[in-house]
Design a protein around this motif. Structure first.
Motif, mmCIF file in Angstrom:
data_model
loop_
_atom_site.group_PDB
_atom_site.id
_atom_site.type_symbol
_atom_site.label_atom_id
_atom_site.label_comp_id
_atom_site.label_asym_id
_atom_site.label_seq_id
_atom_site.Cartn_x
_atom_site.Cartn_y
_atom_site.Cartn_z
ATOM 1 N N SER A 188 0.849 -1.192 0.000
ATOM 2 C CA SER A 188 0.000 0.000 0.000
ATOM 3 C C SER A 188 0.881 1.237 0.000
ATOM 4 O O SER A 188 1.246 1.762 1.055
ATOM 5 C CB SER A 188 -0.938 0.010 1.215
ATOM 6 N N LEU A 295 -2.595 -1.331 -3.388
ATOM 7 C CA LEU A 295 -3.658 -0.438 -2.939
ATOM 8 C C LEU A 295 -3.031 0.938 -2.721
ATOM 9 O O LEU A 295 -2.400 1.192 -1.693
ATOM 10 C CB LEU A 295 -4.295 -0.942 -1.643
ATOM 11 N N ASN A 325 -4.599 -3.887 -9.042
ATOM 12 C CA ASN A 325 -4.233 -2.496 -8.783
ATOM 13 C C ASN A 325 -5.479 -1.693 -8.442
ATOM 14 O O ASN A 325 -6.403 -1.594 -9.243
ATOM 15 C CB ASN A 325 -3.555 -1.915 -10.032
ATOM 16 N N ARG A 326 -5.507 -1.117 -7.212
ATOM 17 C CA ARG A 326 -6.693 -0.393 -6.754
ATOM 18 C C ARG A 326 -6.300 0.962 -6.159
ATOM 19 O O ARG A 326 -5.175 1.150 -5.717
ATOM 20 C CB ARG A 326 -7.464 -1.225 -5.733
ATOM 21 N N VAL A 362 -11.408 -0.929 4.243
ATOM 22 C CA VAL A 362 -10.591 -1.056 3.036
ATOM 23 C C VAL A 362 -9.186 -1.570 3.360
ATOM 24 O O VAL A 362 -8.813 -2.665 2.951
ATOM 25 C CB VAL A 362 -10.505 0.292 2.279
ATOM 26 N N PHE A 366 -7.886 -5.515 3.107
ATOM 27 C CA PHE A 366 -6.935 -5.727 2.006
ATOM 28 C C PHE A 366 -5.743 -6.549 2.474
ATOM 29 O O PHE A 366 -5.383 -7.568 1.872
ATOM 30 C CB PHE A 366 -6.489 -4.367 1.464
ATOM 31 N N LEU A 379 -13.615 -5.083 -2.761
ATOM 32 C CA LEU A 379 -13.051 -3.757 -2.991
ATOM 33 C C LEU A 379 -13.237 -3.348 -4.444
ATOM 34 O O LEU A 379 -13.019 -4.139 -5.362
ATOM 35 C CB LEU A 379 -11.560 -3.741 -2.643
#
Length: 637
Positions: A188, A295, A325-326, A362, A366, A379
């Motif tokens: 992240s 993330l 990929n978010r 979130v 994750f 998500l």
């Protein structure tokens, strides 16, 4: 001054990348009589020097759960800011991005990066990748070697690793995901640095973000000849008036009197264009074949690395399409999702504790899924907060696919509308004087206060060197989602000029925040702070000489109409019915950005006599329709 006092002094006077361990505000208060939830009660601490492939050893603090009945994943943060507190009997207030992580149980690992604090080796700012520099090691190899060592020596690890970090640690997280280590399952990068010349931290389209860069580098950039536990002491300015202090300082070159020992500051000034020095520190070309789930987290009101978050997400989408990929974008200042409730910035309210929602719904799910193989969370590709309307959205893309291109045009008489200007729309002009620059906030601090990103702009619009254009009160909500693209047709009597564009939400005169209470007696009434408030939604600059190329600046021809166009950072904002949309244009924004002499020169070496008044003209007729490109969402009539 002790380390922690020095760090507190730094944080109180500057808006710096986040220095200490994660989640300092996110810890839950312990109720009287409740079991001890502190790290000391539930974790053991071990400090080690981990060898890298070239023999350099990196100082690393490892916190392992005392409960030996199960195994745990590793959650790593690599930082240039200190793994405070030092000593195996010294514990921080809490561990990880939020209290949930500490309560759940992870092996938390914090590491001083190469050449910083207690680690060996030479520190290099935004160290270029080996593929760029040809070096034997880089931050991705240091990440790989660290993970290899931890998997072999960290007791009761389950063989799965995650990495997170905000700001500079966000950069190390982004580079870490390029390490290729098979145990690194999820990362992240939060407010990561991507490019220090184009849009992150120190420059915006070539303009130097003066107080932030200078105040940061005069402490962070001091030499560290040998390992130390002491964080550098910030420069003492002797005043809280940043406008006066930087104006007295004089030209940008005068900063060198304070930076004789700060090598990187002087290197910055020695590279005034987007040359090989800066290009080597652009991480975007390296973001390919990314293996771990990503993330990316950013804040709409992040004064430092909003650009980096948006760029990382879009670049990985483009160059590594197979990657999970978010993106998460909330109504936060720099790191606000971990350091605040996320319910407001200045007097602007967001309607809920957005940070706790993000941490619970979130970020924690994750990492739980990828590191502890918990159920996959539902998500979205992009989890984004709509400011103005104050609500979260789950979108399949960012910008949203439903958004439609539109353009707001500057109009004669200070108007602003979606209709093109008339053929005889004319132009507006103003005189810009570098000796009397426009302040960037009404009460100018010595640094870069985070509140400037939503600050009231009425003080600026009253100045003769700021042009103001606004719509009539809106008859329905107007939602903008995505980048803003100014296109200005301008002329100047000088040979260079800065063009600052600010998009502003003008509140109705009768507007009141929900928590506003009219005060006292008829002789002592509390004023309504939000009636007529002009909230900055987004503001950016194009240094005029870089209008066509950051690598090859070019002068203006005095008096010649010239097109200046660029892309500003994204927004997701609703201008509510009854509000107005305003655009302010100006040429100085001090001391947020350094002053332009308004003559074509190397600004970093300009002398006091080089700074000249100039008259700038902005055209708004049918042949030269200056305006602001945007994306409307959802489609509106």
């Amino acid at each position: 001054m002790t380390l922690i006092r020095a760090l507190r002094a730094t944080l109180s006077s500057l808006v710096l990348p986040l220095v200490l361990l994660g989640g300092l505000v996110g810890a839950r208060a312990q109720e009287p009589g409740a079991p001890d939830a502190s790290p000391r009660a539930h974790y053991t601490k071990r400090e080690v020097l981990i060898p890298m492939r070239d023999g350099v050893k990196l100082f690393t603090a490892i916190y392992t759960p005392k409960d030996a009945r199960r195994t745990y994943p590793i959650l790593l943060q690599r930082t240039p800011y200190s793994v405070w507190p030092y000593g195996e009997t010294a514990f921080p207030p809490h561990l990880g991005p939020s209290a949930r992580f500490q309560e759940e149980g992870f092996i938390f690992v914090y590491q001083d990066v190469r050449g910083r604090m207690m680690s060996e080796g030479e520190f290099v700012n935004m160290r270029p990748q080996r593929t760029v520099s040809g070096a034997a090691v880089d931050e991705s190899t240091d990440t790989f070697d660290t993970l290899d060592w931890l998997l072999a020596h960290a007791e009761r690890n389950n063989g799965r690793v995650g990495q997170w970090g905000i700001s500079y640690p966000g950069f190390y997280t982004a580079v870490g995901m390029l390490s290729g280590h098979p145990a690194l399952k999820a990362v992240s990068p939060e407010a990561p640095i991507m490019d220090w010349f184009t849009g992150d931290d120190f420059h915006r389209n070539g303009a130097l973000w003066l107080p932030h860069a200078f105040n940061f580098m005069t402490s962070f950039g001091l030499p560290r000849p040998e390992p130390t536990q002491k964080y550098p002491t910030p420069l003492q300015h002797g005043t809280s008036d940043g406008y006066a202090w930087f104006l007295r300082l004089g030209p940008t070159a005068a900063t060198r009197q304070y930076t004789k020992e700060v090598a990187f500051w002087n290197e910055m000034l020695d590279h005034p264009t987007y040359d090989a020095f800066w290009q080597a520190r652009n991480l975007r070309p390296q973001l390919k074949a990314v293996k771990p789930a990503v993330l990316t987290v950013g804040g709409w009101f992040d004064a430092e690395n909003l650009y980096g978050a948006l760029q990382l997400f879009q670049t990985v989408n483009r160059q590594s399409p197979a990657t999970d990929n978010r993106l998460v974008m909330g109504p936060w200042f720099h790191g606000g999702w971990e350091r605040s409730k996320g319910d407001r910035l200045g007097p602007v309210l967001f309607g809920s504790d957005t940070s706790d929602w993000f941490q619970a719904e979130v970020l924690f799910p994750f990492f739980m899924h990828h590191l502890k193989q918990a159920k996959a969370p539902d998500l979205a590709k992009a989890t984004v907060f709509e400011t103005g309307a104050n609500r979260w959205h789950r979108l399949e893309a960012w910008p949203p696919k439903q958004a439609k291109e539109a353009r707001l045009y500057l109009q004669p008489g200070g108007g602003l509308s979606f209709a093109p200007p008339p053929a005889d729309g004319g132009a507006d002009a103003f005189t810009s004087d570098p000796a009397k620059p426009v302040p960037f906030i009404e009460q100018v601090a010595i640094g870069m206060p985070k509140e400037y990103m939503t600050a009231d702009q009425r003080f600026a619009g009253r100045r003769p060197d700021v042009l103001v254009f606004q719509t009539e009160p809106l008859t329905q909500d107007l939602t903008l989602a995505g980048p803003l693209r100014p296109e200005l047709f301008v002329a100047t009597t000088g040979t260079d000029a800065d063009w600052v564009v600010k998009l502003i939400d003008v509140y109705p005169d009768a507007f009141r925040n929900p928590d506003f209470h009219e005060g006292g007696s008829p002789w002592d009434r509390t004023p309504n702070p939000m009636g007529g408030y002009q909230q900055l939604v987004r503001g950016e600059v194009m240094r005029g000489k870089f209008r066509d190329s950051l690598e090859h600046p070019a002068p203006f021809v005095p008096g010649q109409p010239t097109r200046v166009a660029w892309s500003m950072n994204d927004i997701f904002h609703t201008f509510k019915k009854g509000h107005r949309v305003m655009v302010q244009l100006q040429s100085t924004w001090f001391p947020l950005m350094d002053r332009n002499p308004q003559v074509f020169t190397n600004i970093n070496e300009a002398k006091a006599g080089d700074y000249q008044k100039a008259t700038h003209t902005v055209f708004h007729d049918a042949a030269r329709p200056s305006g602001l490109g945007l994306l409307r969402w959802p489609e509106q009539p």
